[in-house]
Design a protein around this motif. Structure first.
Motif, PDB file in Angstrom:
ATOM      1  N   CYS A  80    -105.913  44.112 -95.982  1.00 19.82           N
ATOM      2  CA  CYS A  80    -107.046  43.641 -95.179  1.00 19.82           C
ATOM      3  C   CYS A  80    -106.693  43.752 -93.705  1.00 19.82           C
ATOM      4  O   CYS A  80    -105.517  43.747 -93.328  1.00 19.82           O
ATOM      5  CB  CYS A  80    -107.335  42.184 -95.540  1.00 19.82           C
ATOM      6  SG  CYS A  80    -108.657  41.443 -94.550  1.00 19.82           S
ATOM      7  N   CYS A 103    -106.716  41.505 -91.765  1.00 23.72           N
ATOM      8  CA  CYS A 103    -105.949  40.296 -91.415  1.00 23.72           C
ATOM      9  C   CYS A 103    -104.472  40.437 -91.766  1.00 23.72           C
ATOM     10  O   CYS A 103    -103.676  39.561 -91.460  1.00 23.72           O
ATOM     11  CB  CYS A 103    -106.528  39.057 -92.105  1.00 23.72           C
ATOM     12  SG  CYS A 103    -106.102  38.909 -93.859  1.00 23.72           S
ATOM     13  N   HIS A 129    -103.363  40.740 -95.001  1.00 28.26           N
ATOM     14  CA  HIS A 129    -103.124  40.351 -96.394  1.00 28.26           C
ATOM     15  C   HIS A 129    -103.036  41.594 -97.274  1.00 28.26           C
ATOM     16  O   HIS A 129    -103.935  42.428 -97.281  1.00 28.26           O
ATOM     17  CB  HIS A 129    -104.260  39.440 -96.869  1.00 28.26           C
ATOM     18  CG  HIS A 129    -104.080  38.939 -98.274  1.00 28.26           C
ATOM     19  ND1 HIS A 129    -102.963  38.263 -98.676  1.00 28.26           N
ATOM     20  CD2 HIS A 129    -104.887  39.028 -99.371  1.00 28.26           C
ATOM     21  CE1 HIS A 129    -103.080  37.944 -99.958  1.00 28.26           C
ATOM     22  NE2 HIS A 129    -104.235  38.406-100.405  1.00 28.26           N
ATOM     23  N   CYS A 177    -111.714  39.917 -98.930  1.00 27.34           N
ATOM     24  CA  CYS A 177    -110.313  39.471 -98.879  1.00 27.34           C
ATOM     25  C   CYS A 177    -110.190  38.015 -99.348  1.00 27.34           C
ATOM     26  O   CYS A 177    -110.923  37.143 -98.880  1.00 27.34           O
ATOM     27  CB  CYS A 177    -109.788  39.590 -97.458  1.00 27.34           C
ATOM     28  SG  CYS A 177    -108.149  38.890 -97.226  1.00 27.34           S
ATOM     29  N   CYS A 189    -109.055  35.822 -96.084  1.00 22.50           N
ATOM     30  CA  CYS A 189    -109.915  35.561 -94.923  1.00 22.50           C
ATOM     31  C   CYS A 189    -111.397  35.823 -95.188  1.00 22.50           C
ATOM     32  O   CYS A 189    -112.237  35.501 -94.348  1.00 22.50           O
ATOM     33  CB  CYS A 189    -109.457  36.396 -93.732  1.00 22.50           C
ATOM     34  SG  CYS A 189    -109.884  38.139 -93.874  1.00 22.50           S
TER      35      CYS A 189
HETATM   36 ZN   LIG Z   1    -108.144  39.218 -94.873  1.00 19.49          ZN
END
Ligand SMILES: [Zn+2]
Lengths: 382, 137
Positions: free
Chosen positions: B31, B33, B35, B45, B48
């Motif tokens: 992701c 983010c 992850h 995700c 997030c």
């Molecule tokens: Zn994420």
């Protein structure tokens, strides 16, 4: 900030009833459920028409079994809602009945859990995100992996973890509603049919059917029916959570149990050390040692020595699964969480006979369900 | 003889990753983010909620978290006994799958790598499926 149960109108459990948990039989779910509901009404001293709403917990029965069963008590027209939340269906149904009564929308509400063994297909698989070998993992496989990790982390042996089953079968032998009602030695348990890892069949919850019912009530509703609070048990808190991302993703059951229990204890204004009796989701032996640590009933890694010292026996510091738990009493799914509330109520009333935890004043019921979801309720003697 | 096709080509490939070229790689995702997850999905995700998800090739190597010999299995199409394990991949995600190789040596912390083994699909046709095995055995 949103209210918590304890800040609303007090909620009580006023009646409990069971149909024995048993291996699959020709008994219809209607028979199972009516037996439990009639017993709960009789226990409360209430007539059916006084009940204002019904919460029907089931995970395996097909769509909308509620009215087809409850109409045989008299079709009063009360609202009926079905609650499905995997193993925690009964716990979720109880929580929602408590919220309705606490909010003042009803004074007397029925929670009934009924199920019969049926084929099931976890919805997670319908998401279309298949894993490497999903078909190789049954629930016991998941928990066999946790047992291996627990043993590596704490030094516990297969025999140590199996001691949970010795205790819970001993308790179940004193419970007329338990599916397994026979004491078992450690040798018998370890010598049983091998399932996975260190698990043998008597360390795993049996597949079965049954029913459990409780009446959730306000004081006002009971007084109107001429009933006082002398046998009522107060619901002090209700917490429900679902799985988040955890550092050790394999231990999500324990992490989820830890945070849900923490919320329920805080809302009740008590600590784990105050608990006299706990019913927890011990579908497999390793769950009990994991969860008593996660709940704070003992420090991390200390469950086996505390178990060996008798702390979790009936008569010990805190009786864990005095009903026999899922391992011995059984786990018919829909009824299980309702049955836990029934057992805690019986214990806090001091009516549990030869499985009575002495001077039990405070109890906790805990369920996890596939998904994963978790519910914890704290109940107190009045 | 021709190499059979993969049983689940959406989850892994025969070719390795840059870090572990010798081991079949897993097809995960990452992701925006940060992850990292397995398997790849496009729903959103779990950390997030974002939907900026990209494919990420994950190395076929990790550490064993736990294992269990399965003696009884309710499902059709797979005969007990077999061994399952949970493995934390070097790239982060935890996977649960079948274990091949020297099963006596299994203990948490053991280095594990991917391997492809011959299996049959539901119609009986030959396929290759991914397993984990102790490294260097
Ligand atoms: Zn994420």
């Amino acid at each position: 900030m949103a209210a918590v149960l304890r800040n609303l109108r007090p909620v009580y459990v006023a009646g409990i009833g069971f149909h024995r948990y048993q291996f699959a039989s020709a008994t219809t779910y209607v028979d199972l459920g009516l037996t439990a509901v009639r017993a709960a009404l009789a226990d409360a001293g209430l007539a059916w028409p006084a009940i204002e709403s019904a919460y029907f917990a089931k995970a395996l029965l097909p769509m909308a079994p509620g009215r087809a069963m409850l109409r045989h008590l008299g079709a009063t027209g009360l609202p009926i809602v079905h609650v499905e939340n995997a193993s925690a269906s009964g716990s979720a149904a109880f929580r929602h009945a408590c919220m309705e009564v606490a909010a003042g929308l009803a004074d007397l509400s029925l929670v009934v859990g009924v199920d019969k063994p049926m084929p099931l297909a976890p919805a997670e698989r319908l998401a279309g995100i298949g894993g490497l070998a999903d078909d190789a993992f049954a629930p016991f496989t998941h928990f066999a992996l946790l047992a291996d990790a627990y043993a590596a982390r704490t030094g516990a042996s297969v025999e140590d973890i199996a001691l949970v089953a010795v205790k819970n079968h001993r308790n179940g032998a004193r419970n007329p509603f338990a599916q397994h009602q026979k004491e078992r030695s450690l040798e018998e348990i370890l010598g049983g049919r091998k399932i996975a890892g260190g698990f043998t069949s008597l360390q795993c919850t049996p597949v079965g059917e049954g029913a459990a019912a409780v009446i959730v009530a306000s004081e006002e509703g009971l007084r109107r029916q001429g009933i006082d609070l002398s046998r009522a048990v107060r619901v002090l808190s209700s917490a429900g959570r679902s799985q988040r991302l955890y550092e050790d993703a394999t231990r999500y059951d324990a992490m989820l149990t830890q945070e849900t229990t923490r919320i329920a204890l805080a809302e009740a204004g008590v600590s784990a050390a105050d608990l006299d009796v706990v019913e927890l989701h011990d579908a497999f032996t390793v769950e009990e040692v994991e969860y008593v640590e996660a709940m704070g009933l003992c420090p991390d890694g200390q469950a086996v020595p505390r178990l060996k010292a008798g702390e979790f026996d009936i008569g010990g510091r805190c009786a864990v699964s005095p009903s026999g738990g899922l391992i011995a009493m059984g786990h018919p799914i829909g009824p299980t969480g309702v049955g836990q509330i029934g057992e805690i109520t019986r214990q806090l009333r001091g009516e549990a006979g030869d499985r009575q935890q002495p001077d039990a004043r405070l109890g906790l019921a805990h369920m996890v369900g596939i998904g994963a979801v978790c519910y914890v309720h704290v109940l107190g003697a009045v | 003889m021709e190499t059979p096709p993969l049983l689940k080509p959406g989850l892994y490939r025969a070719e390795g990753s840059a870090a572990r070229p010798g081991q079949p790689a897993l097809l995960g995702g990452v992701c925006a983010c940060g992850h990292v997850f397995f398997p790849l999905q496009a729903y959103g995700c779990e950390r997030c909620g974002g939907v900026d998800l990209q494919p990420r090739v994950l190395s076929g190597a990790g550490r064993l978290l736990a294992s269990a010999r399965v003696h009884l299995h309710p499902g059709k199409g797979r005969e007990a006994p077999f061994t399952v394990g949970s493995i934390r991949l070097d790239d982060g995600p935890i996977v649960r799958t079948l274990i091949e190789g020297d099963l006596g040596a299994l203990h948490p912390g053991l280095a594990m790598v991917t391997t492809l083994v011959p299996v049959a699909d539901a119609e009986g046709a030959p396929r290759l499926d991914l397993r984990f095995a102790p490294e260097g055995v």
